[in-house]
Enzyme design. Structure first.
Site, short mmCIF file in Angstrom:
data_model
loop_
_atom_site.label_atom_id
_atom_site.label_comp_id
_atom_site.label_asym_id
_atom_site.label_seq_id
_atom_site.Cartn_x
_atom_site.Cartn_y
_atom_site.Cartn_z
N HIS A 42 0.83 -1.21 0.00
CA HIS A 42 0.00 0.00 0.00
C HIS A 42 0.86 1.26 0.00
CE1 HIS A 42 -3.90 -2.10 0.70
NE2 HIS A 42 -3.05 -3.04 1.04
N HIS A 46 -1.82 3.22 -4.99
CA HIS A 46 -2.08 1.79 -4.81
C HIS A 46 -3.58 1.50 -4.76
CE1 HIS A 46 -2.32 3.43 -0.71
NE2 HIS A 46 -3.19 2.45 -0.49
N ASP A 48 -6.71 -0.73 -2.94
CA ASP A 48 -7.19 -1.52 -1.81
C ASP A 48 -8.20 -2.53 -2.34
OD1 ASP A 48 -5.73 0.03 -0.09
OD2 ASP A 48 -7.45 0.89 0.96
N HIS A 52 -7.70 -6.62 2.13
CA HIS A 52 -7.10 -5.61 3.02
C HIS A 52 -7.79 -5.62 4.38
CE1 HIS A 52 -4.82 -2.14 4.06
NE2 HIS A 52 -5.77 -1.24 3.87
N HIS A 155 -13.81 1.78 4.67
CA HIS A 155 -13.22 0.76 3.80
C HIS A 155 -14.17 -0.44 3.65
CE1 HIS A 155 -9.34 2.84 4.28
NE2 HIS A 155 -8.91 2.13 3.26
N GLU A 167 -6.00 4.71 -3.94
CA GLU A 167 -5.48 5.72 -3.01
C GLU A 167 -4.10 6.19 -3.45
OE1 GLU A 167 -7.64 4.00 1.04
OE2 GLU A 167 -5.66 3.22 0.48
#
Length: 203
Positions: A42, A46, A48, A52, A155, A167
């Site tokens: 991360h 990157h 997610d 994660h 998230h 992100e």
């Protein structure tokens, strides 16, 4: 046609989220120049993915690239200060496609060499609003879409709904509008995410 690189450079001055291992880039000696690279999945720009948060879902290897390539909208929220909530997002035009990138005041934080906890982040009701509008990829211009004090709720809402979270974008040179997103993650055998190179192409 204009192509805009919205990835951050991977180097040892890159800030990392607290608790993540730092990026280490070292030159190896010998007849041929070879660099060794150690970084978290991360780091920098990157993805997610569900893993994660320990959720079931595709690995990076299995990820359909169609979710990472195609028309997207950039929304300019850079004049706003504070959380990105439903009330703020509802004042934007309805999404015309499944990919949305949020340009906020966060992009200026890439000028800092250390992690800045005072960044703009999405709230749970903002996440729910995006999900209800059919968004399938949401991007933001700092290391996390959720506030550092968050418990993972934002998230979890997004990932359980099948969204990809992008992100660590650098959107300083990007105006609001419609673009083509091309985002290719490293093909890691990982279920939590991966660094990627992301660019926008003007339509």
């Amino acid at each position: 046609m204009k192509i805009i690189d919205i990835s951050v450079p991977l180097n040892e001055t890159l800030p990392v989220f607290p608790g993540d291992p730092p990026l280490v880039l070292a030159q190896q000696g010998g007849a041929f120049a070879v660099s060794s690279l150690s970084l978290a999945s991360h780091s920098g720009t990157h993805l997610d993915l569900p893993g994660h948060l320990g959720l079931d879902g595709p690995s990076v290897v299995d990820l359909p690239l169609e979710q990472m390539i195609g028309p997207c909208q950039v929304w300019d929220l850079s004049e706003h200060r504070g959380p990105i909530d439903e009330a703020l997002l509802a004042r934007r035009p309805e999404p015309v496609g499944p990919k949305v990138l949020l340009r906020t005041g966060n992009s200026r934080l890439w000028q800092e060499k250390t992690f800045c906890a005072d960044y703009q982040a999405l709230t749970a009701d903002g996440a729910a609003w995006l999900i209800s509008r059919g968004v399938r990829l949401i991007g933001i211009d700092y290391l996390s879409i959720e506030a550092p004090s968050g418990d993972g709720t934002v998230h979890r809402l997004l990932l359980e709904a099948g969204l990809i979270i992008l992100e660590g974008l650098d959107l300083r040179g990007v105006s609001a509008g419609s673009y083509e997103l091309i985002c290719l993650p490293l093909k890691l055998a990982s279920c939590d995410g991966a660094p990627c190179r992301a660019v926008l192409r003007s339509l």
